[in-house]
Design an enzyme around this catalytic site. Sequence first.
Site, PDB file in Angstrom:
ATOM      1  N   LYS A  80     -21.040 -13.912  38.189  1.00 35.00           N
ATOM      2  CA  LYS A  80     -20.522 -13.555  39.510  1.00 35.00           C
ATOM      3  C   LYS A  80     -21.235 -12.333  40.087  1.00 35.00           C
ATOM      4  CE  LYS A  80     -16.213 -13.497  37.934  1.00 35.00           C
ATOM      5  NZ  LYS A  80     -16.302 -14.192  36.636  1.00 35.00           N
ATOM      6  N   PHE A 121     -25.781  -9.074  26.903  1.00 31.69           N
ATOM      7  CA  PHE A 121     -25.851  -8.651  25.499  1.00 31.69           C
ATOM      8  C   PHE A 121     -24.488  -8.760  24.842  1.00 31.69           C
ATOM      9  CE2 PHE A 121     -25.273  -4.326  23.299  1.00 31.69           C
ATOM     10  CZ  PHE A 121     -25.400  -4.837  22.015  1.00 31.69           C
ATOM     11  N   ASP A 126     -20.319 -11.592  21.634  1.00 36.63           N
ATOM     12  CA  ASP A 126     -18.875 -11.835  21.633  1.00 36.63           C
ATOM     13  C   ASP A 126     -18.551 -13.311  21.432  1.00 36.63           C
ATOM     14  OD1 ASP A 126     -16.142 -10.688  22.148  1.00 36.63           O
ATOM     15  OD2 ASP A 126     -16.191 -12.135  23.778  1.00 36.63           O
ATOM     16  N   ASP A 130     -16.132 -14.752  18.554  1.00 39.96           N
ATOM     17  CA  ASP A 130     -14.897 -15.455  18.935  1.00 39.96           C
ATOM     18  C   ASP A 130     -14.997 -16.965  18.759  1.00 39.96           C
ATOM     19  OD1 ASP A 130     -13.766 -13.058  19.567  1.00 39.96           O
ATOM     20  OD2 ASP A 130     -13.938 -13.280  21.738  1.00 39.96           O
ATOM     21  N   ARG A 135     -19.485 -20.896  28.285  1.00 39.40           N
ATOM     22  CA  ARG A 135     -19.668 -19.654  29.025  1.00 39.40           C
ATOM     23  C   ARG A 135     -20.333 -20.022  30.343  1.00 39.40           C
ATOM     24  NH1 ARG A 135     -17.464 -14.833  29.091  1.00 39.40           N
ATOM     25  NH2 ARG A 135     -17.559 -14.752  26.805  1.00 39.40           N
ATOM     26  N   ASP A 205     -10.647  -4.781  18.932  1.00 38.71           N
ATOM     27  CA  ASP A 205     -10.188  -6.130  19.268  1.00 38.71           C
ATOM     28  C   ASP A 205     -10.203  -7.045  18.046  1.00 38.71           C
ATOM     29  OD1 ASP A 205      -9.418  -8.323  20.847  1.00 38.71           O
ATOM     30  OD2 ASP A 205     -11.494  -8.872  21.221  1.00 38.71           O
ATOM     31  N   LYS A 230     -13.267  -1.775  25.483  1.00 38.90           N
ATOM     32  CA  LYS A 230     -14.014  -3.039  25.481  1.00 38.90           C
ATOM     33  C   LYS A 230     -14.405  -3.492  26.883  1.00 38.90           C
ATOM     34  CE  LYS A 230     -13.974  -7.828  23.903  1.00 38.90           C
ATOM     35  NZ  LYS A 230     -13.231  -8.919  23.281  1.00 38.90           N
ATOM     36  N   PHE A 269      -7.881  -5.313  35.560  1.00 37.18           N
ATOM     37  CA  PHE A 269      -8.810  -6.439  35.576  1.00 37.18           C
ATOM     38  C   PHE A 269      -8.700  -7.270  34.299  1.00 37.18           C
ATOM     39  CE2 PHE A 269     -12.953  -8.169  34.357  1.00 37.18           C
ATOM     40  CZ  PHE A 269     -13.332  -8.883  35.484  1.00 37.18           C
ATOM     41  N   ASP A 273      -7.672 -11.126  33.452  1.00 36.85           N
ATOM     42  CA  ASP A 273      -8.532 -11.997  32.657  1.00 36.85           C
ATOM     43  C   ASP A 273      -7.735 -12.705  31.557  1.00 36.85           C
ATOM     44  OD1 ASP A 273     -11.399 -12.569  32.902  1.00 36.85           O
ATOM     45  OD2 ASP A 273     -11.495 -12.050  30.787  1.00 36.85           O
ATOM     46  N   ASP A 274      -6.833 -11.982  30.917  1.00 32.50           N
ATOM     47  CA  ASP A 274      -5.980 -12.574  29.893  1.00 32.50           C
ATOM     48  C   ASP A 274      -5.104 -13.677  30.480  1.00 32.50           C
ATOM     49  OD1 ASP A 274      -7.095 -10.708  28.221  1.00 32.50           O
ATOM     50  OD2 ASP A 274      -5.216  -9.701  27.714  1.00 32.50           O
TER      51      ASP A 274
END
Length: 382
Positions: A80, A121, A126, A130, A135, A205, A230, A269, A273-274
């Site tokens: 974005k 990066f 990540d 995860d 993505r 995290d 994070k 923010f 996102d969660d």
Amino acid sequence: MEKHIFRTSIISSHLSQENLEAELTMNPTASKKSEEIANFVEIFPILKAEILKDLPLMDMPKDKIEWIDKLIEINVAGGKMNRGLTVLHSLQLLVEGRTLTRSEIFKANVLGWCVEWLQAFFLVADDIMDQSITRRGQPCWYRQTNPSSSNNSLIGNIAINDSFILESCIYTLIKKYFRNEPYYADVLDIFHETAYQTELGQLLDLTTQPNRGDFSMFTLDTYRRIVKYKTAYYSFYLPVALSMLMAGIVSKPSFDTARDILLPMGEYFQIQDDFLDCYGEPSVIGKIGRDIEENKCSWLICQAILNGTPAQIALLKKHYGLDSKVDVEIVKRIYNEIDIQKIFRQYEDQSYGQLVEKIKLVKIMPQEVFLKLLSRIYKREV
């Protein structure tokens, strides 16, 4: 031709191609925004070429140069770009009363792309940690086909080294374009510091769920600490701080003020996102949410623990963190039972109001720097 296609595809994500000309004619604000996006996108191939041109001198074979080309194209481009564009937007507001020079606009956009490179990066690494699936609407980099493989194997753990390459590109670009600037050392410092802060946040995290079903560390205090490091530093504080350095701002109180507003904005923010990880459409947000499967200390599970009945919490302990559709649906059912969407909307409005009130107290720099950034994320859907 490649540059034209890339530029058009980015602009089209904001305005449909058939309506673009009419929109620009009727709406000067949209015209300026689209021009800024186009200018930002236009320098990406230039920066990528700067990285690639050094590789033959480092004895890199042609196929490895092509690998890095693809690595950059897929992981840096196509997002974005809000973080990157924030550098220029903030600089324009910080130099009130005059127009930015072409050189200033170019350099602000270079730093903006460096922020995008930093995010790339983080995301490549990540996604491996995860075990993410997609993505930006396509398979994560580590899940893509290895270009050097003859049997269609995946990139896999090679992506770990690729993430390091993406980080190194940042310092190549900063050295080329900013070495003679008085703020060169400060830019280097803030990128190194922000990378370290984000890596600490990732450690927090990844280590808050040592045993599935143990909710002892799933608290809002723990959650806020994670997202501060994070997400908030690199997504909100870094782009604005870079614009402040370009504007010649050096006073500690100014940076303290920015940090005091931008870190809570980053928390706001990340909570959005969660929420989108659970309720957003993958086709819209560009990824398949996996916070439940990955046993994440997310805002939603913290709220469920605070608002759920003992029976509901017992069910969450049994089903949260399991990678099956049935278990995920049980967790989401409990979220719906406590009306997590209503809790989120109340939080969103309250947090927005608190941020606006805090911004109204700012005297040391233009309030618009923060208000513009906040307006771009309020009630967002992606």
